[in-house]
Motif scaffolding. Structure first.
Motif: not given
Length: 329
Positions: A2-7, A288-296
């Protein structure tokens, strides 16, 4: 995976380059593009990494990005965070979060209303010396914190940082927020009283303050003082420092967050240069930002954290104007 799409919105702040590098190093991230009204600020990175460019951040917000990283001029933070939240995007926003308590409260409210998370960019929490000191405090190794003396001295950044209409203030605003966030984090308390001094002492003709000292009292009785000055000359071997002397009821902690460095002396450079080899704080913060969002999960440094540090700097300017201590409600 699962990837987080970031701009990314704006490269006005130099930290954007480090944040982009961090995002590129995370396999779980897909970068959807970069928005900046000034193409000259991003044309090299867009070309190098084959990224999509948007002249208007509103166009970026129409994409399927899950989150955005905002590194614009301080005056633009509020509007861009609110626009991102209304578009359903999570946000990592450069410090200071905003230029008034009212607008920061609005930013937080809109993010909550739209079900997105707002994280303030305070990478100093991820410096090894800081993280280990926080753990020592949590384990009770120095007892109750009685006082903290901090510094975030640096060189004058120039550019829009010295234009009041874009920055909202000088050194007192720019260099209060990082270490004040650490003080808030370590004490677990809120600043209630502020007394400050600021002036323009080191750079003739500057439109903003380049020297500042801020004194605070926390609700739990801890007192603090912080040197926020752009007092380092261009010849200084580092951009600045982050230090804290923490006095406890049972011990003392001395933190020099950037002490992990080698000194390079080269005639071609014309001065000694400090080469930091410690852990990459920006990478760990972005991760930490990315992992928090991916983990909900909740982001580790919130919009409220950003408000709590910035309101101290803003109170500092009120204190300077009034010539006395001011209270924070």
């Amino acid at each position: 995976m699962t990837k987080l799409k970031v701009g990314m919105i704006s490269f006005a702040h130099g930290h954007a380059h480090s944040y982009l590098k961090s995002l590129l190093e995370l396999p779980e991230v897909e970068i959807v593009g970069i928005a900046d009204e000034k193409s000259s600020r991003v044309e090299s990175v867009v070309s190098k990494h084959g990224l999509r460019y948007f002249a208007d951040h509103q166009e970026l917000l129409k994409t399927d990005a899950d989150a955005v990283v905002i590194c614009s001029e301080n005056v633009n933070h509020a509007g861009q965070v609110i626009a991102a939240a209304e578009a359903g995007k999570h946000v990592l926003c450069e410090k200071p979060l905003g230029l008034s308590v009212a607008e920061m409260e609005r930013m937080i409210e809109v993010c909550e209303t739209n079900g997105v998370q707002l994280m303030t960019a305070f990478p100093c929490r991820y410096l090894a010396a800081v993280a280990k000191a926080k753990k020592a405090v949590e384990q009770g190794e120095i007892g109750e914190i009685l006082a903290i003396k901090g510094t975030n001295r640096g060189t004058a950044p120039g550019g829009w940082f010295t234009e009041p209409g874009l920055s909202g203030g000088g050194a007192l605003l720019d260099h209060t927020v990082h270490v004040m966030d650490l003080m808030n984090w370590f004490t677990g308390s809120k600043v209630t009283d502020v007394y400050a001094y600021c002036n323009t002492l080191f750079h003739e003709g500057l439109e903003v303050d380049d020297a500042g000292m801020i004194h605070v009292k926390f609700a739990n009785g801890t007192i603090g003082v912080l040197d926020t000055s752009w007092s380092r000359p261009k010849s200084f071997p580092t951009w600045g420092d982050v230090t804290m002397e923490i006095i406890g009821s049972k011990g003392h902690l001395s933190i020099d967050a950037f002490a992990q460095s080698n000194m390079l002396y080269s005639d071609s450079l014309g001065k000694g240069v400090s080469m930091f080899y410690g852990d990459p704080m920006d990478f760990y913060m972005v991760k930490a930002f990315v992992h928090a969002l991916l983990a909900g999960e909740s982001v580790p440094i919130t919009g409220l954290d950003g408000l709590r540090s910035t309101e101290v700097a803003l109170a500092g300017y009120r204190s300077v104007k009034q010539g006395e201590s001011v209270a924070i409600s």
